[in-house]
Design an enzyme around this catalytic site. Structure first.
Site, PDB file in Angstrom:
ATOM      1  N   ASP A  40       0.778  -1.248   0.000  1.00 38.68           N
ATOM      2  CA  ASP A  40       0.000   0.000   0.000  1.00 38.68           C
ATOM      3  C   ASP A  40       0.812   1.302   0.000  1.00 38.68           C
ATOM      4  OD1 ASP A  40      -1.671  -2.075   0.726  1.00 38.68           O
ATOM      5  OD2 ASP A  40      -2.365  -1.157   2.581  1.00 38.68           O
ATOM      6  N   GLU A 240     -10.714  -2.274   4.232  1.00 38.65           N
ATOM      7  CA  GLU A 240      -9.413  -1.727   4.603  1.00 38.65           C
ATOM      8  C   GLU A 240      -9.226  -0.367   3.936  1.00 38.65           C
ATOM      9  OE1 GLU A 240      -6.434  -5.424   4.791  1.00 38.65           O
ATOM     10  OE2 GLU A 240      -6.698  -4.677   2.768  1.00 38.65           O
TER      11      GLU A 240
END
Ligand SMILES: *[C@@H]1O[C@H](CO)[C@@H](O)[C@H](O)[C@H]1NC(C)=O
Ligand SMILES: *[C@@H]1O[C@H](CO)[C@@H](O)[C@H](O)[C@H]1NC(C)=O
Ligand SMILES: *[C@@H]1O[C@H](CO)[C@@H](O)[C@H](O)[C@H]1NC(C)=O
Ligand SMILES: *[C@@H]1O[C@H](CO)[C@@H](O)[C@H](O)[C@H]1NC(C)=O
Ligand SMILES: *[C@@H]1O[C@H](CO)[C@@H](O)[C@H](O)[C@H]1NC(C)=O
Ligand SMILES: *[C@@H]1O[C@H](CO)[C@@H](O)[C@H](O)[C@H]1NC(C)=O
Ligand SMILES: *[C@@H]1O[C@H](CO)[C@@H](O)[C@H](O)[C@H]1NC(C)=O
Ligand SMILES: *[C@@H]1O[C@H](CO)[C@@H](O)[C@H](O)[C@H]1NC(C)=O
Length: 540
Positions: A40, A240
């Site tokens: 990420d 998420e």
């Protein structure tokens, strides 16, 4: 070590470093770390003329693990300079006791945190602490094994070096009541300044129960729960990486609409397996996000997908930019096979930075995504420009082309003709015999754009990899289908129409697959225009 030897070594290191960005499948205009694992994007912050990109990173190897925050900086969002690791996993390398999971960063310009020293603006990162073991922390707090909590780190030198706020960490130990039992999957804090209420806002995910918790604070340290959101729309996997931001929208009395982005893993868009990203458009008043009626659906059968391909995940927003200059960055990979992609000595790349805006359709807001305008800085030669009043049935080879391309293809919708034409589009990274090819086009009957990577090269990394991906796209008001395609050494990003539909897919083609071809299937296609420009490497 004598000076000459040192000079020799640094020259050698410099040369290998430059050379190393030409490995097979090294993205040339997408960001990737010099070496090792990346997932990420984190802590995206524009501060004092510099774009900061932090990212989930293993300092040790090419697999997920030892997660720390890597760092890179840019002045134009295109060319990146790799920086030393910003937040190293605690205890690394001897015994990692806490990993530094996803989070965000802000510039505390008013020193609300009190962490500024000598007039230096503190940059604040709020991230998820993933504790490996039950342990007693320097703050006197105790955590359980596998607990996820939210912690703070700060920088007093514009992001170069960071200090963990050990005196108080974690600043949020567990989710607020009645969700205390969700302490194992409580993560990904996204912080931003809300000017109207003069408060800091934090959005966190309660991943397993498909909820977001929205918190407010005066000082970035003490947080109070303001509201919760979800479950709504897609809930096929954990929630998420939330982020929340306004975009200009004239039709609203406040002049803005708010967009809430949520990652799901698995449970991505229809036809994909693994990770995906949904969004909601609505209003946010400083405490609660309320989705528009046409953005949240009863039941959970439908969702707004930010990208309909398999390789766009954990996207997040740059803090510190004006509302009309909103940029998102996604991870161009998928947890389904991310650890198996055939790249070395790094693994994982970011998608191209996207400018986001809202288009008005009556009262409805439509999210548009477009390659960041600074892509013009990467423009090389125009390679090809041609139009066909009628492109005949079949495939036409345009010959070998460069492997970094910005392609603009448009053609008339053939949906209502009697010619029977079923599809039109372009084939990239093809061998002349078409045994290897990535096919990108439009299905006139189903009104879907598609990327077919079933024969794209190396496809056996996962059984779900060789797939045809689809995204809805309606012709514009003149009946024209437009596709903008960014082609890098290891992937394609397709923007349909004005960017109301996008589709991102990694590909790992063989080196001999360099042909570009146009096609029209089951009949001819009218009013075809094609422009192909070369893009230059951001590493050169
Ligand atoms: C994490 O780092 C340690 C210490 O350097 C190393 O032994 C271990 O293999 C690493 N784990 C992963 C998954 O890379
Ligand atoms: C584009 O790049 C230039 C530097 O070449 C930079 O000054 C500018 O801020 C960039 N544009 C945006 C919108 O970031
Ligand atoms: C690593 O640290 C944890 C927490 O302090 C401890 O429980 C564990 O025994 C340590 N492991 C090793 C291999 O030293
Ligand atoms: C800083 O303080 C000024 C004056 O009170 C206020 O207008 C501004 O919104 C604040 N900004 C931040 C980021 O705290
Ligand atoms: C920020 O606040 C702290 C604590 O009150 C103070 O020590 C510091 O001087 C302030 N810093 C600035 C503006 O640098
Ligand atoms: C809808 O919810 C059910 C039950 O929670 C889940 O199994 C299914 O995957 C969800 N569908 C989507 C599209 O998220
Ligand atoms: C914000 O909106 C929520 C949901 O509509 C409402 O409950 C709340 O009272 C509002 N807060 C403020 C400060 O207006
Ligand atoms: C292209 O390269 C692949 C892999 O090296 C090979 O199998 C294939 O035969 C080649 N095709 C052509 C047309 O040269």
């Amino acid at each position: 070590m004598n000076t000459l030897r040192l000079l020799y070594l640094s020259l050698w290191a410099g040369i290998t470093w430059a050379a190393s960005f030409h490995e097979p499948y090294r993205p040339q205009f997408h960001f990737s770390p010099t070496k090792n694992w990346m997932n990420d994007p984190n802590g995206l912050l524009y501060h004092d003329g510099t774009y900061h990109l932090f990212f989930q990173h293993n300092p040790y190897g090419i697999q997920d693990g030892n997660i720390s925050w890597g760092h890179a900086t840019s002045h134009d969002l295109m060319h990146w300079e790799h920086q030393p690791i910003a937040l190293l996993a605690r205890g690394y390398p001897q015994n990692v006791t806490e990993m530094i999971f996803t989070g965000s960063a802000v510039a505390d310009t008013n020193n609300t945190s009190g962490l500024g020293v000598d007039g230096k603006i503190p940059l604040i990162a709020i991230y998820t602490s993933a504790y490996q073991y039950a342990q007693d922390l320097p703050s006197g707090k105790s955590v359980k094994a596998n607990q996820q909590s939210q912690s703070l780190a700060y920088s007093l030198d514009d992001g170069k070096t960071w200090s963990y706020y050990d005196a108080l960490n974690p600043i949020i130990e567990t989710p607020a009541a009645p969700y205390e039992d969700q302490w194992q999957n409580f993560r990904d804090p996204f912080a931003f300044w809300h000017d109207e209420t003069q408060k800091w806002i934090l959005v966190t995910a309660l991943s397993d129960i498909h909820k977001l918790m929205i918190w407010t604070s005066d000082n970035l340290i003490d947080w109070t729960v303001a509201s919760e959101f979800g479950p709504v729309n897609a809930v096929g996997g954990v929630w998420e990486c939330p982020n929340l931001f306004p975009l200009p929208f004239k039709a609203d009395k406040t002049g803005s609409k708010w967009v809430l982005v949520v990652g799901l893993n698995p449970g991505g868009p229809p036809g994909t397996v693994g990770s995906g990203t949904q969004y909601f458009i609505g209003d946010f008043n400083g405490t609660a996000f309320v989705p528009d009626a046409d953005s949240a659906y009863p039941g959970n059968e439908t969702a707004n997908w930010m990208d309909w391909g398999p390789d766009w995940y954990a996207a997040t927003a740059w803090n510190g930019l004006p509302e009309d200059d909103h940029v998102q960055l996604g991870w161009m990979n998928n947890w389904q096979y991310g650890s198996k992609i055939p790249t070395n000595p790094w693994r994982g790349a970011m998608a191209f930075p996207r400018h986001l805006s809202l288009k008005q359709d009556g009262e409805k807001a439509i999210l548009l995504q477009w390659p960041h305008q600074n892509i013009t800085e990467l423009r090389g030669k125009e390679r090809f420009r041609r139009s066909w009043s009628s492109l005949r049935n079949g495939v036409q080879d345009l010959g070998p082309q460069e492997r970094l391309l910005d392609i603009e293809l448009a053609f008339a919708d053939q949906g209502k003709t009697t010619s029977g034409t079923s599809e039109a589009g372009i084939i990239v990274r093809a061998t002349s015999d078409l045994k290897t090819q990535t096919r990108i086009g439009y299905d006139f009957d189903k009104k879907l754009m598609f990327v077919d990577r079933t024969k794209s090269g190396i496809t056996d990394i996962d059984k779900t990899f060789p797939t045809i991906y689809h995204a809805p796209l309606t012709p514009d008001e003149h009946g024209i289908i437009k596709l903008r395609i960014l082609l890098d050494w290891a992937g394609v990003e397709v923007f349909g129409g004005e960017g109301e539909s996008t589709l991102t897919a990694q590909i790992f083609p063989f080196a001999n697959a360099t042909h570009v071809q146009v096609f029209s299937k089951d009949g001819s296609t009218d009013d075809v225009s094609l422009k192909i420009s070369e893009l230059t490497s951001i590493w050169s």
